[in-house]
Scaffold this active site. Structure first.
Site, mmCIF file in Angstrom:
data_model
loop_
_atom_site.group_PDB
_atom_site.id
_atom_site.type_symbol
_atom_site.label_atom_id
_atom_site.label_comp_id
_atom_site.label_asym_id
_atom_site.label_seq_id
_atom_site.Cartn_x
_atom_site.Cartn_y
_atom_site.Cartn_z
ATOM 1 N N ILE A 109 0.905 -1.214 -0.077
ATOM 2 C CA ILE A 109 0.022 0.003 0.152
ATOM 3 C C ILE A 109 0.828 1.307 0.079
ATOM 4 C CG2 ILE A 109 -1.641 1.298 1.401
ATOM 5 C CD1 ILE A 109 -2.706 -1.520 2.165
ATOM 6 N N THR A 136 13.357 -2.804 6.676
ATOM 7 C CA THR A 136 14.152 -3.108 5.575
ATOM 8 C C THR A 136 14.185 -2.217 4.432
ATOM 9 O OG1 THR A 136 12.303 -4.831 5.306
ATOM 10 C CG2 THR A 136 14.469 -5.786 6.085
ATOM 11 N N GLU A 179 -12.237 1.643 17.534
ATOM 12 C CA GLU A 179 -13.604 1.796 16.567
ATOM 13 C C GLU A 179 -14.551 1.051 16.816
ATOM 14 O OE1 GLU A 179 -11.522 0.439 12.846
ATOM 15 O OE2 GLU A 179 -10.321 2.148 12.852
ATOM 16 N N ARG A 204 -3.624 1.188 10.968
ATOM 17 C CA ARG A 204 -4.172 1.033 12.177
ATOM 18 C C ARG A 204 -4.278 1.912 13.152
ATOM 19 N NH1 ARG A 204 -6.466 -2.015 9.273
ATOM 20 N NH2 ARG A 204 -6.618 -4.503 9.420
ATOM 21 N N HIS A 242 -13.157 4.135 8.518
ATOM 22 C CA HIS A 242 -12.380 2.759 8.227
ATOM 23 C C HIS A 242 -13.064 2.244 6.782
ATOM 24 C CE1 HIS A 242 -9.899 -0.767 9.622
ATOM 25 N NE2 HIS A 242 -9.924 -0.894 8.489
HETATM 26 P P1 NDP Z 1 2.695 -4.842 3.656
HETATM 27 O O1 NDP Z 1 2.925 -5.922 4.547
HETATM 28 O O2 NDP Z 1 2.965 -5.007 2.373
HETATM 29 O O3 NDP Z 1 3.325 -3.633 4.085
HETATM 30 C C1 NDP Z 1 3.688 -3.268 5.634
HETATM 31 C C2 NDP Z 1 4.812 -2.459 5.646
HETATM 32 O O4 NDP Z 1 5.018 -1.889 6.869
HETATM 33 C C3 NDP Z 1 6.065 -3.389 5.180
HETATM 34 O O5 NDP Z 1 6.800 -2.429 4.136
HETATM 35 C C4 NDP Z 1 6.792 -3.167 6.594
HETATM 36 O O6 NDP Z 1 8.144 -3.117 6.212
HETATM 37 C C5 NDP Z 1 6.511 -1.983 7.049
HETATM 38 N N1 NDP Z 1 6.451 -1.984 8.337
HETATM 39 C C6 NDP Z 1 6.282 -2.898 9.288
HETATM 40 N N2 NDP Z 1 6.898 -2.675 10.613
HETATM 41 C C7 NDP Z 1 7.301 -1.459 10.363
HETATM 42 C C8 NDP Z 1 8.135 -0.764 11.489
HETATM 43 N N3 NDP Z 1 8.189 -1.032 12.868
HETATM 44 N N4 NDP Z 1 8.644 0.585 10.770
HETATM 45 C C9 NDP Z 1 8.473 0.930 9.872
HETATM 46 N N5 NDP Z 1 8.092 0.083 8.827
HETATM 47 C C10 NDP Z 1 7.383 -1.161 9.247
HETATM 48 O O7 NDP Z 1 1.235 -4.548 3.947
HETATM 49 P P2 NDP Z 1 0.092 -3.757 2.976
HETATM 50 O O8 NDP Z 1 0.888 -2.764 2.389
HETATM 51 O O9 NDP Z 1 -0.739 -4.691 2.134
HETATM 52 O O10 NDP Z 1 -0.906 -3.179 4.123
HETATM 53 C C11 NDP Z 1 -0.488 -2.518 5.165
HETATM 54 C C12 NDP Z 1 -1.323 -2.197 6.258
HETATM 55 O O11 NDP Z 1 -2.740 -1.321 5.684
HETATM 56 C C13 NDP Z 1 -2.089 -3.486 6.648
HETATM 57 O O12 NDP Z 1 -1.355 -4.273 7.597
HETATM 58 C C14 NDP Z 1 -3.544 -2.967 7.333
HETATM 59 O O13 NDP Z 1 -3.447 -2.855 8.948
HETATM 60 C C15 NDP Z 1 -3.501 -1.632 6.748
HETATM 61 N N6 NDP Z 1 -4.943 -1.584 5.952
HETATM 62 C C16 NDP Z 1 -5.819 -0.811 6.202
HETATM 63 C C17 NDP Z 1 -7.001 -0.600 5.679
HETATM 64 C C18 NDP Z 1 -8.226 0.340 5.764
HETATM 65 O O14 NDP Z 1 -9.141 -0.030 5.526
HETATM 66 N N7 NDP Z 1 -7.747 1.420 6.352
HETATM 67 C C19 NDP Z 1 -7.257 -1.597 4.340
HETATM 68 C C20 NDP Z 1 -6.259 -2.409 4.029
HETATM 69 C C21 NDP Z 1 -5.037 -2.541 4.897
HETATM 70 P P3 NDP Z 1 9.368 -3.677 7.026
HETATM 71 O O15 NDP Z 1 8.947 -5.071 7.342
HETATM 72 O O16 NDP Z 1 10.730 -3.719 6.217
HETATM 73 O O17 NDP Z 1 9.612 -2.956 8.345
#
Ligand code: NDP
Length: 316
Positions: free
Chosen positions: A156, A177, A262, A233, A280
């Site tokens: 996203i 990463t 929520e 979230r 949401h």
């Molecule tokens: P991905 O797993 O592709 O992306 C999540 C990203 O977060 C990764 O690039 C990860 O990179 C990064 N990340 C995780 N932990 C950390 C950290 N501590 N610091 C910095 N970066 C971090 O998931 P998506 O992009 O598909 O979805 C992301 C989130 O969007 C979902 O988990 C969900 O919670 C939310 N979402 C919300 C919706 C809504 O209705 N509002 C709908 C759909 C999704 P790395 O591991 O390298 O840190």
């Protein structure tokens, strides 16, 4: 390799998904049973797969009541509501619905960014209450050409960045990463990211690892001219600190699609014209919800017929 047994539908789901589940598998809808506890006591052992929403997940208590459970299938991409490590330890496979919602969530994030910076929702309220008859609407902030920080450059986050390239913004990001094939500058911490950008867009995954990642000091670094957008979230942001920052002018504004508790939204935000409040809805279009329903069904169906999931969640 097929799996015989009952499919448990944990909560209400998209109607077309519910219909597909009922048509193709022996599906029991937990929420519609007169006595769910009695069902779990007497028949919990028959359940081999559970289908649930990302919002509800499968609680530890429910997992324990299903000794034959082999798969948890989520409608949605965030699955922090289910303890995946615990499921894995029991040999239970877990899936979600990646990719199919990315476009809509990214579209909404960009829309929300423009809304909060150009004050679209506030301007709409201004016209409706007749204030335009007395005054011109106050000036807003330019979006194009600004610096935008993406916290979490996953599926996203990248789709948001791609869209923003069209606005000639300078893109920075922070994730644990490095992302190889992008030209955006990576910074080492959320605080540094906030300090360097005009708008911070939060797109990380939820759960324990990111709880409170956008802390009071990150908001402080964003500063009185800075904007925040959250489509990830509610748990990722220290919400009381955010309320303080917004009411005290610590940041310029925020567009929020998600909240800590929520559907309850902090009362102090309801009267603030600098905040865009959304229920949401980032993935909530007909097209995307149907695609999510279809992918959910395909995961379940493949598990029941071939014994494996189509889009299992990654190892942690
Ligand atoms: P991905 O797993 O592709 O992306 C999540 C990203 O977060 C990764 O690039 C990860 O990179 C990064 N990340 C995780 N932990 C950390 C950290 N501590 N610091 C910095 N970066 C971090 O998931 P998506 O992009 O598909 O979805 C992301 C989130 O969007 C979902 O988990 C969900 O919670 C939310 N979402 C919300 C919706 C809504 O209705 N509002 C709908 C759909 C999704 P790395 O591991 O390298 O840190």
């Amino acid at each position: 390799t097929g799996t015989a047994g009952t499919v448990l539908q944990v909560c209400p789901l998209l109607p077309t998904l519910e219909t597909a589940l009922a048509e193709h598998h022996h599906t029991v809808r937990l929420a519609e049973l007169p006595d769910p506890d009695a069902y779990l006591r007497d028949h919990g052992g028959d359940v081999v797969a559970a289908v649930t929403s990302a919002r509800i997940g499968v609680s530890n208590e429910l997992m324990d009541a299903l000794p034959g459970l082999r798969a948890i299938v989520h409608f949605g991409v965030g699955y922090e509501t289910t303890d995946v490590a615990r499921a894995r330890a029991r040999g239970i496979d877990v899936s979600n619905t990646p990719d199919v919602l990315t476009d809509c969530v990214a579209d909404l994030a960009v829309g929300a960014l423009i809304d909060v910076m150009r004050r679209l929702s506030a301007a709409d309220r201004f016209v409706r209450r007749g204030a335009w008859l007395q005054d011109a609407f106050p000036l807003a902030s330019k979006v194009s050409g600004k610096r935008v920080g993406i916290l979490g450059l996953g599926r996203i986050g990248r789709a948001i960045a791609r869209r923003l390239e069209g606005f000639d913004v300078e893109l920075l990001y922070c994730s644990r990463t490095p992302v190889e094939d992008v030209s955006y500058r990576r910074v080492s911490s959320p605080t540094e990211l906030a300090a360097e950008c005009d708008a911070l867009v939060v797109a990380v995954s939820g759960g324990g690892a990111t709880r409170g990642l956008v802390s009071a000091s990150v908001l402080d670094a964003l500063g009185p001219q800075g904007y925040l957008v959250n489509v990830s979230r509610g748990s990722v942001i220290d919400e009381p600190a955010l309320v303080n920052a917004l009411t005290g002018g610590g940041i310029a504004g925020a567009a929020l699609d998600v909240f800590a508790d929520e559907p309850r939204v902090p009362k102090d935000l309801l009267d603030l014209d600098t905040v865009v409040l959304l229920p949401h809805i980032a993935s909530a279009t007909h097209e995307t919800r149907e695609a999510m329903g279809e992918l959910t069904f395909r995961n379940l169906h493949r598990f029941m017929t071939e014994g494996s999931l189509l889009t299992p969640v990654p190892e942690h």
